[in-house]
Design a protein around this motif. Structure first.
Motif, PDB file in Angstrom:
ATOM      1  N   THR A   1      -4.034  -1.462  -8.257  1.00  0.00           N
ATOM      2  CA  THR A   1      -4.068  -0.980  -6.986  1.00  0.00           C
ATOM      3  C   THR A   1      -4.981  -1.582  -6.048  1.00  0.00           C
ATOM      4  OG1 THR A   1      -5.384   1.011  -7.108  1.00  0.00           O
ATOM      5  CG2 THR A   1      -3.181   1.429  -7.341  1.00  0.00           C
TER       6      THR A   1
ATOM      7  N   ASP B   1      -6.640  -4.189  -3.581  1.00  0.00           N
ATOM      8  CA  ASP B   1      -6.485  -5.148  -2.203  1.00  0.00           C
ATOM      9  C   ASP B   1      -6.902  -6.653  -2.619  1.00  0.00           C
ATOM     10  OD1 ASP B   1      -5.184  -2.917  -1.273  1.00  0.00           O
ATOM     11  OD2 ASP B   1      -6.644  -2.333   0.141  1.00  0.00           O
TER      12      ASP B   1
ATOM     13  N   ALA C   1      -4.384  -9.582  -5.853  1.00  0.00           N
ATOM     14  CA  ALA C   1      -4.092  -8.206  -5.620  1.00  0.00           C
ATOM     15  C   ALA C   1      -3.310  -7.395  -6.438  1.00  0.00           C
ATOM     16  CB  ALA C   1      -2.939  -8.427  -4.086  1.00  0.00           C
TER      17      ALA C   1
ATOM     18  N   PHE D   1      -0.376  -4.509  -7.820  1.00  0.00           N
ATOM     19  CA  PHE D   1       0.641  -3.385  -7.355  1.00  0.00           C
ATOM     20  C   PHE D   1       1.022  -2.648  -8.586  1.00  0.00           C
ATOM     21  CE2 PHE D   1       1.058  -7.164  -4.674  1.00  0.00           C
ATOM     22  CZ  PHE D   1       1.363  -6.446  -3.363  1.00  0.00           C
TER      23      PHE D   1
ATOM     24  N   LYS E   1      -2.248   4.805  -3.202  1.00  0.00           N
ATOM     25  CA  LYS E   1      -1.936   3.840  -2.340  1.00  0.00           C
ATOM     26  C   LYS E   1      -0.409   3.508  -2.304  1.00  0.00           C
ATOM     27  CE  LYS E   1      -6.403   1.303  -3.048  1.00  0.00           C
ATOM     28  NZ  LYS E   1      -6.993  -0.153  -3.180  1.00  0.00           N
TER      29      LYS E   1
ATOM     30  N   ARG F   1       1.784  -0.204   0.708  1.00  0.00           N
ATOM     31  CA  ARG F   1       0.663  -1.441   0.958  1.00  0.00           C
ATOM     32  C   ARG F   1       1.478  -2.626   1.951  1.00  0.00           C
ATOM     33  NH1 ARG F   1      -1.430  -2.054  -4.118  1.00  0.00           N
ATOM     34  NH2 ARG F   1      -2.967  -3.270  -3.248  1.00  0.00           N
ATOM     35  N   LYS F   2       0.555  -3.293   2.448  1.00  0.00           N
ATOM     36  CA  LYS F   2       0.741  -3.973   3.706  1.00  0.00           C
ATOM     37  C   LYS F   2       0.634  -5.674   2.960  1.00  0.00           C
ATOM     38  CE  LYS F   2      -0.162  -5.337   8.577  1.00  0.00           C
ATOM     39  NZ  LYS F   2      -0.806  -5.178   9.618  1.00  0.00           N
TER      40      LYS F   2
ATOM     41  N   VAL G   1      -3.260  -8.731   0.997  1.00  0.00           N
ATOM     42  CA  VAL G   1      -2.646  -7.161   0.803  1.00  0.00           C
ATOM     43  C   VAL G   1      -3.772  -6.318   1.117  1.00  0.00           C
ATOM     44  CG1 VAL G   1      -1.957  -5.798  -1.173  1.00  0.00           C
ATOM     45  CG2 VAL G   1      -1.169  -8.118  -1.320  1.00  0.00           C
ATOM     46  N   THR G   2      -3.388  -5.376   2.029  1.00  0.00           N
ATOM     47  CA  THR G   2      -4.228  -4.050   2.218  1.00  0.00           C
ATOM     48  C   THR G   2      -3.656  -2.764   2.135  1.00  0.00           C
ATOM     49  OG1 THR G   2      -3.562  -4.445   4.708  1.00  0.00           O
ATOM     50  CG2 THR G   2      -5.627  -5.501   3.836  1.00  0.00           C
ATOM     51  N   THR G   3      -4.169  -1.694   2.233  1.00  0.00           N
ATOM     52  CA  THR G   3      -3.524  -0.349   2.185  1.00  0.00           C
ATOM     53  C   THR G   3      -3.682   0.352   3.516  1.00  0.00           C
ATOM     54  OG1 THR G   3      -3.960  -0.277  -0.211  1.00  0.00           O
ATOM     55  CG2 THR G   3      -3.499   1.773   0.862  1.00  0.00           C
TER      56      THR G   3
END
Length: 661
Positions: free
Chosen positions: A158, A160, A166, A168, A192, A195-196, A203-205
């Motif tokens: 998870t 970022d 990053a 996932f 998380k 995700r963006k 990648v951020t949350t």
């Protein structure tokens, strides 16, 4: 044929052979006798229908869909590990992927995927795919050039970060906003859930606060409207999240159903796909109800097409149309919807007036017909078990029935009524189930069923009398096993727990279920962690073996609840043979054990069957599919059982296969 000095065997049919021999004078003589033999490693169809090698197929497990400005539809075909393009005229071509499981970047068929699920398209025609089993996000240009935008293949997490830094955790849904930012849903077990990803791969949350959707626990589909509001399928809820990160429930309740209504008075049944049109209306693929629902911006829910609980493949208007497990959904600029009708292996088009037609693919060979061999029909059979007489008992999941298959391939319905969901006890067709997934049989011929949709354990006598053995504390039951004393063990995938149930129905936690859930720690009882355990089996010494699916490992549990990892490394998905931690799996699903203590695992993500010796040596069983384009192949193996002779029985797609390792 006297004086025979040598014999050669030439195949005439799949398992029938003639004998050709040379006598002492060297003259070749052919016998009139026909000898039936068992060919090692050769797949054979016992009942139902499955895919064939070289068949002119269309789709296999079509998951996500997207549509570009020109009206081309793109399908993430998870079962074939390809991305398909469909023109407005219905012409299907493969844009990327070769059908081989992998994570290679490249152009067209040079690229490989592992269970691509979600798909989105930006204003420039670039596609973005959640490559689920690889834990990555892939980008595909209009010309079919595939690159990895974010994540690292086979390494879940998870974290970022930018690009390959990053991590996932089983990404599923994906959507793109007006600025080209991506929003991805993933397994929420370790936090998380959304995700963006910026166009540069950062990648951020995003933070979600407020309302009944502040705890996102079972996210699936995701969509974004013109105002950059996000809409997420969260269990039985449809959630709206503003650009500021404030979330609220738009529609749905905390229990499944099919009721239309406003806000919490409406009900859904395992919805998966979601899209939003130009006017801000949402359309939801209500998978468990086999319908497509419309949700206005005010939360008013109506059934747009299909009829709840009535599966099929019929084209038509409104409630006259039929679907079977619709999943992905997309909308074009004209308001036409495109739905991946997963159970029918086809893509359906729905006009703004609710007129349903089949755009591409053809209805699968699913059904509920009893019969012998290929005359029988199933609808996503999953768990299977075998009794001492060689009879199989199969959880026919989407039919919500339990089927019996004799050694000769004669299929009958032991309990349940196809297409009728419920939890009623009774005999034969008077009993009802809701998406059963696992079966186990004891020495007396009683069958135990993981009735997943009802969250209960059922018992069926040899005469077909169904009772409820245990209920009240389960969620997503999948695998089930029974020991010589009649104790039942069940894997609860959602609660990451292994339960023990006595003959009287008393339930205790054998392993897992501690906090946090979704772990991979070895230990005793609740100190051990699992991540979506599915298959479960029991050896003659009372040890349990579990396919810890999202950890991509095989776990061993002693009768005292001591958990160790027998093979694989948590989070390291792949396709490598080896011993213990050097072996790799990709979403192991079913598991069984033979009289010598060898384990056999259906590796769903790799479309293969793996063998594990008692010492943890993992090999892939080679499959001899025979000659010719009609030869069957492993496609989506799930359930597995072994009889006293060592023959394996595998549920795959809509049929049951046999394999002698």
């Amino acid at each position: 044929m006297t004086g025979i000095t040598s014999i050669s065997v030439m195949p005439v049919a799949t398992t029938t052979y003639t004998l050709t021999a040379a006598n002492a004078a060297g003259t070749m003589v052919t016998s009139t006798a026909i000898v039936t033999v068992t060919v090692q490693n050769q797949l054979a169809l016992l009942a139902g229908t499955v895919r064939s090698q070289g068949s002119a197929a269309s789709f296999d497990y079509p998951a996500g869909s997207a549509v570009d400005a020109s009206g081309n539809v793109y399908v993430a075909d998870a079962g074939n590990n390809t991305i398909e393009k469909i023109t407005p005229a219905g012409v299907v071509t493969t844009l990327a992927g070769s059908g081989i499981i992998g994570s290679a970047d490249g152009t067209g068929t040079a690229a490989t995927f592992s269970k691509p699920t979600g798909i989105a398209v930006d204003a420039s025609g670039n596609l973005y795919v959640t490559d689920t089993n690889n834990d990555t996000i892939r980008k595909i240009t209009p010309g079919g050039g595939v690159t990895t935008l974010a994540g690292s293949a086979g390494v879940e997490g998870t974290t970022d970060g930018t690009g390959s830094a990053a991590r996932f955790n089983y990404p599923i849904g994906i959507a793109v906003d007006s600025a080209g930012n991506l929003f991805v849903t993933q397994d929420a077990t370790n936090g998380k859930p959304i995700r963006k990803i910026t166009p540069g791969g950062v990648v951020t949350t995003p933070v979600s606060t407020g309302g009944g959707c502040s705890q996102l626990f079972a996210v699936q589909g995701i969509a974004v409207d013109a105002g950059d509001n996000l809409y997420v399928v969260n269990g039985y809820l449809i959630c709206r999240i503003t650009p500021a990160g404030v979330s609220a429930v738009l529609a749905g309740g905390y229990y499944n159903g099919s009721a239309d209504g406003t806000g919490s008075t409406a009900q859904f049944n395992n919805p998966i796909g979601i899209t939003v049109d130009y006017y801000g209306n949402l359309f939801v693929a209500d998978t468990g109800n086999d319908t497509v629902r419309k949700v206005t911006s005010a939360g008013v829910v109506t059934t747009f097409v299909g009829s709840a609980g009535s599966q099929g493949s019929t084209d038509g208007t409104g409630s006259a149309a039929r679907f079977t497990q619709p999943m992905g959904i997309a909308v074009d600029a004209n308001g036409n919807l495109y739905v991946n009708d997963n159970g029918n292996k086809s893509v359906r088009k729905i006009s703004s007036a609710g007129i349903v037609t089949t755009l591409a693919g053809s209805p699968g060979s699913q059904g509920s017909t009893d019969g012998t061999g290929s005359a029988a029909r199933f609808s996503y059979p999953t768990g299977t078990s075998v009794d001492t007489g060689g009879n199989l008992y199969v959880a026919d999941t989407l039919n919500s029935t339990i089927r019996k298959i004799t050694p000769a391939g004669v299929v009958t319905t032991l309990a349940g009524w196809a297409g009728t969901l419920g939890s009623a006890n009774g005999t034969g067709s008077s009993a009802t189930f809701k998406y059963p997934t696992g079966t186990a049989v004891d020495a007396s011929g009683n069958i135990y069923v993981a009735d997943s949709g009802n969250h209960i354990i059922r018992k069926i006598t040899p005469a077909g009398v169904v009772t409820t053995l245990a209920s009240g504390q389960f969620n997503k039951l999948i695998g089930i096993a029974v020991d010589a004393s009649g104790n039942t063990y069940v894997a609860d995938a959602s609660f990451d727990t292994i339960y023990k149930i006595t003959q009287s129905g008393a339930v205790t936690v054998l392993a897992g279920g501690g906090s946090p859930q979704g772990g991979s720690a070895n230990g005793t009882g609740s100190a051990a962690g699992f991540n979506y355990p599915t298959g479960i089996t029991l050896d003659t010494n009372g040890n349990l073996y579990v396919t810890d699916s999202k950890n991509a490992t095989i776990r061993k549990i002693t009768s005292a609840g001591v958990v160790t990892t027998l093979a694989g490394v948590a989070g390291n998905r792949g396709n490598a043979d080896g011993t213990g931690a050097t072996a790799e799996f990709s979403y192991p699903a079913g598991i069984t054990v033979d009289s010598s203590g060898n384990l056999y695992v259906t590796d769903f993500g790799n479309a293969s069957v793996r063998k594990i010796t008692p010492s943890g040596v993992v090999t892939t069983i080679p499959v001899n599919a025979g000659a010719g384009t009609s030869s069957i192949s492993l496609d989506a193996p799930v359930g597995i059982a072994v009889d006293s002779s060592g023959k394996l029985y595998i549920t795959d797609d809509n049929g049951v296969l046999t394999l002698v390792p």
